[in-house]
Design an enzyme around this catalytic site. Structure first.
Site, PDB file in Angstrom:
ATOM      1  N   GLN A  58       0.890  -1.278  -0.005  1.00  0.00           N
ATOM      2  CA  GLN A  58       0.062   0.023  -0.002  1.00  0.00           C
ATOM      3  C   GLN A  58       0.753   1.276  -0.011  1.00  0.00           C
ATOM      4  O   GLN A  58       0.396   2.214  -0.271  1.00  0.00           O
ATOM      5  CB  GLN A  58      -1.021  -0.088   1.033  1.00  0.00           C
ATOM      6  CG  GLN A  58      -1.905  -1.123   1.279  1.00  0.00           C
ATOM      7  CD  GLN A  58      -2.980  -1.075   2.102  1.00  0.00           C
ATOM      8  OE1 GLN A  58      -2.681  -1.784   3.199  1.00  0.00           O
ATOM      9  NE2 GLN A  58      -4.010  -0.641   2.174  1.00  0.00           N
ATOM     10  N   HIS A  78      -2.008  -5.048 -12.706  1.00  0.00           N
ATOM     11  CA  HIS A  78      -1.605  -4.799 -13.972  1.00  0.00           C
ATOM     12  C   HIS A  78      -2.568  -5.486 -14.871  1.00  0.00           C
ATOM     13  O   HIS A  78      -2.766  -5.108 -16.047  1.00  0.00           O
ATOM     14  CB  HIS A  78      -0.267  -5.493 -14.246  1.00  0.00           C
ATOM     15  CG  HIS A  78       0.743  -4.647 -13.340  1.00  0.00           C
ATOM     16  ND1 HIS A  78       2.032  -5.156 -13.031  1.00  0.00           N
ATOM     17  CD2 HIS A  78       0.836  -3.346 -12.697  1.00  0.00           C
ATOM     18  CE1 HIS A  78       2.926  -4.356 -12.465  1.00  0.00           C
ATOM     19  NE2 HIS A  78       2.204  -3.166 -12.265  1.00  0.00           N
ATOM     20  N   ASP A  91       2.149   0.646  -8.064  1.00  0.00           N
ATOM     21  CA  ASP A  91       3.683   0.556  -8.640  1.00  0.00           C
ATOM     22  C   ASP A  91       4.490   1.785  -8.041  1.00  0.00           C
ATOM     23  O   ASP A  91       5.779   1.478  -7.789  1.00  0.00           O
ATOM     24  CB  ASP A  91       3.542   0.873 -10.317  1.00  0.00           C
ATOM     25  CG  ASP A  91       2.754  -0.333 -10.895  1.00  0.00           C
ATOM     26  OD1 ASP A  91       2.787  -1.441 -10.034  1.00  0.00           O
ATOM     27  OD2 ASP A  91       2.660  -0.098 -12.013  1.00  0.00           O
ATOM     28  N   ARG A 116       4.050   0.004  13.151  1.00  0.00           N
ATOM     29  CA  ARG A 116       3.764  -1.377  12.639  1.00  0.00           C
ATOM     30  C   ARG A 116       3.886  -1.218  10.984  1.00  0.00           C
ATOM     31  O   ARG A 116       2.922  -0.531  10.400  1.00  0.00           O
ATOM     32  CB  ARG A 116       2.361  -1.835  13.021  1.00  0.00           C
ATOM     33  CG  ARG A 116       1.821  -3.165  12.225  1.00  0.00           C
ATOM     34  CD  ARG A 116       0.268  -3.592  12.679  1.00  0.00           C
ATOM     35  NE  ARG A 116       0.363  -4.822  11.935  1.00  0.00           N
ATOM     36  CZ  ARG A 116      -0.792  -4.744  11.106  1.00  0.00           C
ATOM     37  NH1 ARG A 116      -1.629  -3.854  10.877  1.00  0.00           N
ATOM     38  NH2 ARG A 116      -1.134  -6.047  10.252  1.00  0.00           N
ATOM     39  N   HIS A 161       1.172  -9.530   4.527  1.00  0.00           N
ATOM     40  CA  HIS A 161      -0.091  -8.339   4.633  1.00  0.00           C
ATOM     41  C   HIS A 161      -0.540  -8.414   3.019  1.00  0.00           C
ATOM     42  O   HIS A 161      -0.383  -7.491   2.347  1.00  0.00           O
ATOM     43  CB  HIS A 161       0.444  -7.036   4.984  1.00  0.00           C
ATOM     44  CG  HIS A 161      -0.723  -6.147   5.347  1.00  0.00           C
ATOM     45  ND1 HIS A 161      -1.036  -5.515   6.358  1.00  0.00           N
ATOM     46  CD2 HIS A 161      -1.892  -5.593   4.552  1.00  0.00           C
ATOM     47  CE1 HIS A 161      -2.089  -4.813   6.535  1.00  0.00           C
ATOM     48  NE2 HIS A 161      -2.594  -5.079   5.417  1.00  0.00           N
ATOM     49  N   ASN A 205      -1.529 -11.112   8.549  1.00  0.00           N
ATOM     50  CA  ASN A 205      -2.579  -9.925   8.651  1.00  0.00           C
ATOM     51  C   ASN A 205      -3.981 -10.249   7.709  1.00  0.00           C
ATOM     52  O   ASN A 205      -3.912 -10.515   6.820  1.00  0.00           O
ATOM     53  CB  ASN A 205      -2.253  -8.606   7.978  1.00  0.00           C
ATOM     54  CG  ASN A 205      -3.106  -7.426   8.220  1.00  0.00           C
ATOM     55  OD1 ASN A 205      -3.412  -7.016   9.140  1.00  0.00           O
ATOM     56  ND2 ASN A 205      -3.986  -7.270   7.162  1.00  0.00           N
ATOM     57  N   GLU A 206      -4.962 -10.391   8.696  1.00  0.00           N
ATOM     58  CA  GLU A 206      -6.391 -10.679   8.216  1.00  0.00           C
ATOM     59  C   GLU A 206      -6.631 -11.750   7.457  1.00  0.00           C
ATOM     60  O   GLU A 206      -7.044 -11.395   6.030  1.00  0.00           O
ATOM     61  CB  GLU A 206      -6.706  -9.458   7.735  1.00  0.00           C
ATOM     62  CG  GLU A 206      -6.800  -8.145   8.546  1.00  0.00           C
ATOM     63  CD  GLU A 206      -7.579  -7.026   7.814  1.00  0.00           C
ATOM     64  OE1 GLU A 206      -7.488  -6.642   6.579  1.00  0.00           O
ATOM     65  OE2 GLU A 206      -7.907  -5.858   8.585  1.00  0.00           O
ATOM     66  N   ASN A 345      -7.660  -6.329  14.342  1.00  0.00           N
ATOM     67  CA  ASN A 345      -8.048  -5.084  13.510  1.00  0.00           C
ATOM     68  C   ASN A 345      -9.722  -4.739  13.630  1.00  0.00           C
ATOM     69  O   ASN A 345     -10.481  -5.748  13.448  1.00  0.00           O
ATOM     70  CB  ASN A 345      -7.776  -5.391  12.055  1.00  0.00           C
ATOM     71  CG  ASN A 345      -6.265  -5.302  11.696  1.00  0.00           C
ATOM     72  OD1 ASN A 345      -5.536  -5.111  12.709  1.00  0.00           O
ATOM     73  ND2 ASN A 345      -6.004  -5.722  10.601  1.00  0.00           N
ATOM     74  N   TYR A 347     -13.000  -2.056  12.838  1.00  0.00           N
ATOM     75  CA  TYR A 347     -13.393  -0.880  12.296  1.00  0.00           C
ATOM     76  C   TYR A 347     -14.654  -0.706  12.420  1.00  0.00           C
ATOM     77  O   TYR A 347     -15.131   0.607  12.616  1.00  0.00           O
ATOM     78  CB  TYR A 347     -13.026  -1.112  10.923  1.00  0.00           C
ATOM     79  CG  TYR A 347     -11.584  -0.786  10.369  1.00  0.00           C
ATOM     80  CD1 TYR A 347     -11.259   0.263  10.084  1.00  0.00           C
ATOM     81  CD2 TYR A 347     -10.861  -2.056  10.217  1.00  0.00           C
ATOM     82  CE1 TYR A 347      -9.810   0.327   9.764  1.00  0.00           C
ATOM     83  CE2 TYR A 347      -9.433  -1.907   9.889  1.00  0.00           C
ATOM     84  CZ  TYR A 347      -9.008  -0.689   9.531  1.00  0.00           C
ATOM     85  OH  TYR A 347      -7.721  -0.555   9.067  1.00  0.00           O
ATOM     86  N   GLU A 414      -4.981  -2.339  14.251  1.00  0.00           N
ATOM     87  CA  GLU A 414      -5.551  -1.478  13.146  1.00  0.00           C
ATOM     88  C   GLU A 414      -6.920  -0.852  13.743  1.00  0.00           C
ATOM     89  O   GLU A 414      -7.845  -1.721  14.295  1.00  0.00           O
ATOM     90  CB  GLU A 414      -6.008  -2.122  11.670  1.00  0.00           C
ATOM     91  CG  GLU A 414      -4.594  -2.283  10.940  1.00  0.00           C
ATOM     92  CD  GLU A 414      -4.881  -2.696   9.613  1.00  0.00           C
ATOM     93  OE1 GLU A 414      -6.099  -2.653   8.996  1.00  0.00           O
ATOM     94  OE2 GLU A 414      -4.054  -3.636   9.064  1.00  0.00           O
TER      95      GLU A 414
END
Ligand SMILES: *[C@@H]1O[C@H](CO)[C@@H](O)[C@H](O)[C@H]1NC(C)=O
Ligand SMILES: *[C@@H]1O[C@H](CO)[C@@H](O)[C@H](O)[C@H]1NC(C)=O
Ligand SMILES: *[C@@H]1O[C@H](CO)[C@@H](O)[C@H](O)[C@H]1NC(C)=O
Ligand SMILES: *[C@@H]1O[C@H](CO)[C@@H](O)[C@H](O)[C@H]1NC(C)=O
Length: 510
Positions: A58, A78, A91, A116, A161, A205-206, A345, A347, A414
């Site tokens: 990310q 892509h 990219d 992190r 991740h 992660n997740e 995490n 939200y 998170e």
């Protein structure tokens, strides 16, 4: 039509439009994103730690530089630009591969205790295999870790991740148990290389969030559409790979390095409009419990309700075995208690009810779980269509974990809010303030929460949403050359929380 009639009709229309607008405004004002202090201390414990979070794909960019191999997210963005809202890729992104110093400045300004971040497996091992070791990739993370430590910021490292090396995808990725060997060798290299300085490790992660869309629903790479089967294999492989790595660390590295290892799981909390605690429990077992129960429960196996339902459904479908791969007796001992903490995490939350009859594609997680969800009209929504501000859900969730998993240590890895990326991000401040209150309330109720990590340090590539939704404490203009990190109001607010260890009412310095 007479002119008089037209005039009257126009006036009526204006009146109606104004009324609708007024109605919407008052509806909006009823939305809440706040939580009251319950009782107990107004201070976070003196050893409580605050941090900020990012992930390699990310933020890094430099996708093909210095020997990095492709991951499934490179291939996906892509080959399938149509799958990303703004047809963008990672990219270049915020370009942390070249601009880590700007991230470091932000971290120093916030005065976070820890950072992190995640390591890109294919930057270190371009073909995923230990034979393809890439020194420049290894050096990049050495540089990050050393600079963090020089500035008194502790590195908290996620090993995986979402960005699976493309070369493993050719072997079926997470559906192939062979992945365990590759991941264990990668983890061993990380311990040997960075373990003298990294003391908090997160293996995955997740899992739910890369397994279900990646192998079940097909909207994430590698775009598998085998719901209720391949996504379950992915969860199973992840769990077993995690446990192997935990045992490897405890046997070969712990004595010298003294670090801890956990896994990060994402979950919502669930409420019942009829106060039916058994439906809440069902929803929790099918979400957090899927991997948390094997790790923190007493059996080392999946939640009984999942084992029973999925075995029954598989039999009804005429299958020779259950779609939920079983965990053998000897494997249970390896899996049970193979985590020093739970990375969480959080939200948002939902109301839950039993879906009767079962909904969703047959077979699928939705079909097996027999759950349906509802919103509360009072919940305020973020830019993301799934993200509603429900701080009482975090308080409830932390208490649920305390009661169900023997009050294990929880690190919130998170928590965050999405918007358009504006600097005066008052909604993010409301969200942050309310969720910190939830954490503090939970701590005052005896919950074992030791760290809070805000997602995210900087605006970044938000997977399928591309750059259309922003979670950063710092603004980044993705199309500018310098990609300066500019503090939003929320960054100043968070900094004052970190400095004072209380939850201030106002934004400092405005
Ligand atoms: C559910 O429980 C809450 C809090 O305990 C209570 O206020 C509410 O009246 C209950 N609702 C029903 C339908 O029993
Ligand atoms: C609560 O939910 C469970 C599971 O859906 C259901 O079997 C039970 O009948 C419900 N109980 C009440 C009191 O509604
Ligand atoms: C918090 O978790 C740690 C690690 O699991 C454990 O050693 C400690 O006893 C827990 N603290 C409480 C108050 O339960
Ligand atoms: C982002 O940078 C580009 C290129 O320098 C510039 O044209 C644009 O105005 C900037 N956008 C904002 C919101 O500052």
């Amino acid at each position: 039509m007479s002119r008089k009639l037209i005039l009257i009709l126009s006036l009526l229309l204006v009146f109606l439009l104004t009324a609708v607008k007024a109605h919407n405004v008052s509806k909006n004002e009823q939305k809440v994103c706040a939580l009251q202090h319950r009782s107990g201390s107004k201070h976070f414990p003196s050893n409580f730690k605050f941090g900020a979070s990012t992930a390699a794909y990310q933020i890094e960019g430099g996708w093909n530089e210095d020997g990095r191999g492709p991951s499934i997210w490179d291939t996906f963005t892509h080959q399938h630009p149509e799958m990303i809202d703004d047809h963008s890729t990672g990219d270049e992104g915020p370009d942390s591969y070249h601009k880590f110093d700007k991230d470091l400045e932000a971290l120093k300004e916030l005065k976070v205790h820890f950072y992190r971040f995640s390591i890109s497996w294919s930057r270190i091992l371009p073909n995923a295999d230990i034979s393809s070791k890439n020194q420049k990739g290894i050096d990049y993370y050495n540089m990050i870790i050393n600079k963090l430590l020089e500035n008194g910021i502790e590195p908290v490292v996620t090993m995986f991740h979402y960005d699976l090396p493309e070369s493993l995808n050719l072997y079926g990725g997470f559906t192939n148990l062979e992945l365990i060997k590759y991941f264990t060798n990668y983890a061993k290299l990380l311990f040997e290389t960075y373990g003298d300085r990294v003391k908090v490790w997160i293996t995955f992660n997740e899992p739910y969030d890369y397994c279900i869309p990646g192998y079940g629903d097909g909207n994430y790479p590698p775009m598998g559409h085998d719901h209720g089967v391949a996504d379950y294999l992915c969860m199973d492989t992840t769990l077993k790979a995690h446990a192997e790595v935990y045992r490897l660390y405890r046997q070969n590295f712990f004595e010298k390095q003294k670090g801890k290892i956990g896994m990060t799981l994402s979950t919502r909390f669930y409420f019942s409009k009829t106060n039916n605690s058994s439906i809440i429990d069902r929803a929790m077992q099918y979400s957090l419990g899927w991997l948390a129960y094997p790790l923190f429960g007493e059996t080392g196996n999946y939640p009984q309700v999942m084992l029973d339902d999925i075995a029954k459904n598989s039999e009804e479908e005429g299958r020779a075995w259950s779609r939920l791969r079983s965990i053998a007796e000897n494997e249970r001992d390896i899996i049970k208690h193979s985590a020093d903490f739970l990375g969480l995490n959080y939200y948002t939350s939902r109301y839950v009810e039993e879906a009767n009859p079962a909904q969703g594609k047959k077979p699928s997680w939705q079909y097996d779980s027999r759950l349906k969800y509802e919103l509360d009209v009072k919940w305020k929504r973020g830019k993301s269509n799934w993200l509603y501000c429900v701080p009482e859900g975090l308080e409830g969730l932390l208490n649920w974990i305390k009661n169900n998993y023997n009050n294990i240590e929880v690190i919130i890895t998170e928590n965050g809010w999405s918007d358009d990326g504006q600097l005066d991000d008052m909604e993010r401040i409301d969200y942050l303030k309310a969720h910190l209150q939830a954490v503090l309330n939970a701590i005052n109720m005896g919950c074992n929460v030791t760290r809070y990590t805000h997602w995210s340090l900087i605006d970044n590539f938000e997977w399928q949403r591309g750059y259309t939704e922003k979670f950063g404490l710092y603004y980044v203009n993705i199309s500018s050359a310098g990609k300066e990190r500019i503090a939003k109001y929320s960054a100043r607010y968070y900094k004052s929380v970190i400095e004072s260890k209380i939850i201030p009412d106002f934004v400092a310095g405005n």
